[in-house]
Design a protein around this motif. Structure first.
Motif, PDB file in Angstrom:
ATOM      1  N   ILE A  57       0.846  -1.207   0.000  1.00 23.94           N
ATOM      2  CA  ILE A  57       0.000   0.000   0.000  1.00 23.94           C
ATOM      3  C   ILE A  57       0.881   1.255   0.000  1.00 23.94           C
ATOM      4  O   ILE A  57       0.666   2.186  -0.780  1.00 23.94           O
ATOM      5  N   ALA A  58       1.929   1.229   0.851  1.00 22.95           N
ATOM      6  CA  ALA A  58       2.823   2.386   0.920  1.00 22.95           C
ATOM      7  C   ALA A  58       3.570   2.577  -0.406  1.00 22.95           C
ATOM      8  O   ALA A  58       3.694   3.702  -0.909  1.00 22.95           O
ATOM      9  N   ALA A  59       4.037   1.471  -0.993  1.00 23.01           N
ATOM     10  CA  ALA A  59       4.791   1.558  -2.257  1.00 23.01           C
ATOM     11  C   ALA A  59       3.887   2.046  -3.398  1.00 23.01           C
ATOM     12  O   ALA A  59       4.293   2.854  -4.229  1.00 23.01           O
ATOM     13  N   MET A  60       2.651   1.569  -3.381  1.00 22.12           N
ATOM     14  CA  MET A  60       1.701   1.947  -4.432  1.00 22.12           C
ATOM     15  C   MET A  60       1.389   3.439  -4.335  1.00 22.12           C
ATOM     16  O   MET A  60       1.335   4.156  -5.334  1.00 22.12           O
ATOM     17  N   GLU A  61       1.200   3.869  -3.092  1.00 21.90           N
ATOM     18  CA  GLU A  61       0.889   5.276  -2.861  1.00 21.90           C
ATOM     19  C   GLU A  61       2.022   6.169  -3.380  1.00 21.90           C
ATOM     20  O   GLU A  61       1.790   7.171  -4.058  1.00 21.90           O
ATOM     21  N   GLU A  62       3.248   5.754  -3.068  1.00 25.58           N
ATOM     22  CA  GLU A  62       4.438   6.493  -3.495  1.00 25.58           C
ATOM     23  C   GLU A  62       4.513   6.521  -5.030  1.00 25.58           C
ATOM     24  O   GLU A  62       4.767   7.554  -5.645  1.00 25.58           O
ATOM     25  N   TYR A  63       4.247   5.363  -5.624  1.00 25.65           N
ATOM     26  CA  TYR A  63       4.341   5.238  -7.074  1.00 25.65           C
ATOM     27  C   TYR A  63       3.290   6.109  -7.780  1.00 25.65           C
ATOM     28  O   TYR A  63       3.566   6.768  -8.778  1.00 25.65           O
ATOM     29  N   LEU A  64       2.082   6.086  -7.240  1.00 25.10           N
ATOM     30  CA  LEU A  64       0.982   6.801  -7.906  1.00 25.10           C
ATOM     31  C   LEU A  64       0.946   8.301  -7.586  1.00 25.10           C
ATOM     32  O   LEU A  64       0.210   9.047  -8.221  1.00 25.10           O
ATOM     33  N   LYS A  65       1.777   8.706  -6.613  1.00 29.69           N
ATOM     34  CA  LYS A  65       1.724  10.095  -6.154  1.00 29.69           C
ATOM     35  C   LYS A  65       1.836  11.126  -7.293  1.00 29.69           C
ATOM     36  O   LYS A  65       0.962  11.990  -7.430  1.00 29.69           O
ATOM     37  N   PRO A  66       2.878  11.057  -8.127  1.00 27.12           N
ATOM     38  CA  PRO A  66       2.967  12.069  -9.200  1.00 27.12           C
ATOM     39  C   PRO A  66       1.787  12.013 -10.169  1.00 27.12           C
ATOM     40  O   PRO A  66       1.310  13.047 -10.638  1.00 27.12           O
ATOM     41  N   ILE A  67       1.280  10.810 -10.428  1.00 22.69           N
ATOM     42  CA  ILE A  67       0.129  10.664 -11.332  1.00 22.69           C
ATOM     43  C   ILE A  67      -1.095  11.316 -10.697  1.00 22.69           C
ATOM     44  O   ILE A  67      -1.826  12.077 -11.318  1.00 22.69           O
ATOM     45  N   GLN A  68      -1.274  11.034  -9.403  1.00 17.89           N
ATOM     46  CA  GLN A  68      -2.470  11.553  -8.722  1.00 17.89           C
ATOM     47  C   GLN A  68      -2.398  13.065  -8.513  1.00 17.89           C
ATOM     48  O   GLN A  68      -3.430  13.742  -8.519  1.00 17.89           O
ATOM     49  N   GLU A  69      -1.182  13.593  -8.353  1.00 18.08           N
ATOM     50  CA  GLU A  69      -1.053  15.052  -8.213  1.00 18.08           C
ATOM     51  C   GLU A  69      -1.493  15.740  -9.495  1.00 18.08           C
ATOM     52  O   GLU A  69      -2.208  16.735  -9.487  1.00 18.08           O
ATOM     53  N   LYS A  70      -1.041  15.162 -10.634  1.00 10.56           N
ATOM     54  CA  LYS A  70      -1.439  15.748 -11.921  1.00 10.56           C
ATOM     55  C   LYS A  70      -2.953  15.594 -12.116  1.00 10.56           C
ATOM     56  O   LYS A  70      -3.620  16.491 -12.628  1.00 10.56           O
ATOM     57  N   HIS A  71      -3.466  14.442 -11.691  1.00  8.90           N
ATOM     58  CA  HIS A  71      -4.895  14.181 -11.823  1.00  8.90           C
ATOM     59  C   HIS A  71      -5.704  15.260 -11.112  1.00  8.90           C
ATOM     60  O   HIS A  71      -6.676  15.799 -11.646  1.00  8.90           O
ATOM     61  N   LYS A  72      -5.248  15.553  -9.906  1.00  8.96           N
ATOM     62  CA  LYS A  72      -5.944  16.555  -9.096  1.00  8.96           C
ATOM     63  C   LYS A  72      -5.898  17.916  -9.799  1.00  8.96           C
ATOM     64  O   LYS A  72      -6.904  18.620  -9.880  1.00  8.96           O
ATOM     65  N   TYR A  73      -4.724  18.252 -10.329  1.00  9.41           N
ATOM     66  CA  TYR A  73      -4.579  19.535 -11.022  1.00  9.41           C
ATOM     67  C   TYR A  73      -5.579  19.636 -12.178  1.00  9.41           C
ATOM     68  O   TYR A  73      -6.308  20.618 -12.301  1.00  9.41           O
ATOM     69  N   TYR A  74      -5.620  18.625 -13.022  1.00  7.83           N
ATOM     70  CA  TYR A  74      -6.507  18.690 -14.194  1.00  7.83           C
ATOM     71  C   TYR A  74      -7.989  18.661 -13.802  1.00  7.83           C
ATOM     72  O   TYR A  74      -8.819  19.302 -14.425  1.00  7.83           O
ATOM     73  N   GLU A  75      -8.275  17.907 -12.726  1.00 10.32           N
ATOM     74  CA  GLU A  75      -9.663  17.883 -12.262  1.00 10.32           C
ATOM     75  C   GLU A  75     -10.110  19.265 -11.805  1.00 10.32           C
ATOM     76  O   GLU A  75     -11.250  19.671 -12.020  1.00 10.32           O
ATOM     77  N   GLU A  76      -9.162  19.981 -11.185  1.00  9.19           N
ATOM     78  CA  GLU A  76      -9.495  21.323 -10.691  1.00  9.19           C
ATOM     79  C   GLU A  76      -9.429  22.373 -11.798  1.00  9.19           C
ATOM     80  O   GLU A  76      -9.794  23.515 -11.585  1.00  9.19           O
TER      81      GLU A  76
END
Ligand code: TRP
Length: 346
Positions: free
Chosen positions: A290-309
């Motif tokens: 879970i921790a590794a997945m979170e770390e891995y997806l972090k940059p993807i999810q940050e961009k996701h949040k930006y585009y969603e907003e």
């Protein structure tokens, strides 16, 4: 006249054109990411890339649910962008906004027999999977669904796409496109380019239950899943059924948790040896994932949040990409019509 649109000059380097796409029927998951998107991202620098949001194709089996397709056009675009598709390098466009693709589909439909479409293995498999929609015998299959390989050939050739990065399941569609191109060129003169599939090196990603990861099987981890969702899903993932106690040795190769460690955890070797030796409990192992997945997806999810907003940024990317793609498709369609002798007043 023969335009060679598949080549983009960049300095002295000639770039071949790539065309690929996805149906906007749901958010994208790890299967899409590791199976396709990651490959597209890598190809962006060496090719002139066009990535389609295939909404018309999505409607072939979702014609009764237009809201689903509409909502997922932006959703999938955001997933493309968050995964690393860069609109400065690649062109992202919406299929239905390029009417030339629909025109080409009509022209090509004369070059394909109905029985050939019925024999297309991808069409066959999908029709079987969608029994509820098309009936058991396939006799009630719609004209649009049966013909979607023709429209996919139009997607590819409208841009003179030369290299088509896809998964194995798409090979029969690329083959069908090649046949259409050969037949067209034979009858109307050398016009279209025969595309080649480029299979991604990544293997199929398994779902939480060990089947192929897929939305319909409800076994997927999505790129945009929250931490809570990811935690819940990984805690419930299938492990080696023979491992009953925390310190039993186990076989990581049959464990879904290990299959994801391989994708996202730099310490995967330790995970493997400890699992085999029986000094790693499944709960701790899942928590580490879970921790590794979170770390891995972090940059993807940050961009996701930006585009969603910033939906206006997403819309601008889609509008500009679609306008550019349409110009390309118009050139090819003019050439096609000229060679088919239906360009009357030019
Ligand atoms: N059929 C593809 C899929 O289901 C999507 C697609 C539409 C596509 N047009 C394409 C793929 C052209 C490659 C090239 O995923």
């Amino acid at each position: 006249m023969c335009y060679n649109l598949s080549i983009k000059f960049e300095g002295d380097i000639m770039k071949k054109r790539i065309l690929s796409g996805m149906r906007p029927t749901g958010r994208l998951h790890l299967g899409h990411y590791f199976g396709t998107l990651q490959n597209w991202v890598k190809l962006q620098d060496s090719y002139d890339c066009y990535f389609e949001i295939a909404d018309v194709q999505a409607l072939t089996d979702n014609y009764d649910n237009p809201e689903k397709v509409k909502n997922n056009v932006r959703e999938v675009t955001i997933d493309y962008l968050s995964a690393g598709i860069d609109p400065k390098k690649s062109t992202i466009f919406i299929q239905s906004m390029i009417p030339e693709i629909a025109e080409l589909t009509v022209f090509y439909s004369n070059l394909v027999t109905v029985s050939r479409l019925y024999r297309n293995p991808t069409v066959k498999t999908e029709a079987k999977q969608k029994k509820e929609l098309f009936g058991n015998d396939g006799e009630s299959i719609t004209y649009g669904f049966l013909g979607y390989p023709v429209s996919q050939a139009a997607d590819i050739t409208a841009f003179k796409g030369e290299v088509i990065p896809v998964g194995e399941d798409q090979l029969p569609l690329i083959e069908q496109c090649r046949e259409i191109v050969r037949k067209f060129n034979h009858i109307y003169g050398e016009t279209l380019i025969e595309p080649n599939a480029l299979l991604s090196e990544n293997k199929r990603i398994k779902g939480l239950d060990g089947n192929k990861m897929s939305k319909s099987l409800n076994n997927a981890i999505y790129l945009s899943d929250s931490k809570e969702e990811i935690t819940k899903k990984i805690m419930g993932a299938t492990t080696d059924p023979k491992k009953l106690r925390k310190d039993d040795p186990a076989d990581p190769e049959v464990c879904m948790v290990y299959s994801y460690h391989k994708l996202v955890n730099p310490n995967v070797e330790k995970v493997c040896s400890e699992c085999k030796e029986g000094c790693r409990g499944c709960v701790a192992c899942k928590k580490e994932l879970i921790a590794a997945m979170e770390e891995y997806l972090k940059p993807i999810q940050e961009k996701h949040k930006y585009y969603e907003e910033h939906p206006e940024v997403v819309d601008k990317i889609l509008q500009e990409g679609t306008a550019k793609a349409r110009e390309e498709a118009k050139k090819v369609t003019n050439e096609v019509k000229e060679n088919m002798l239906i360009n009357y007043f030019n």
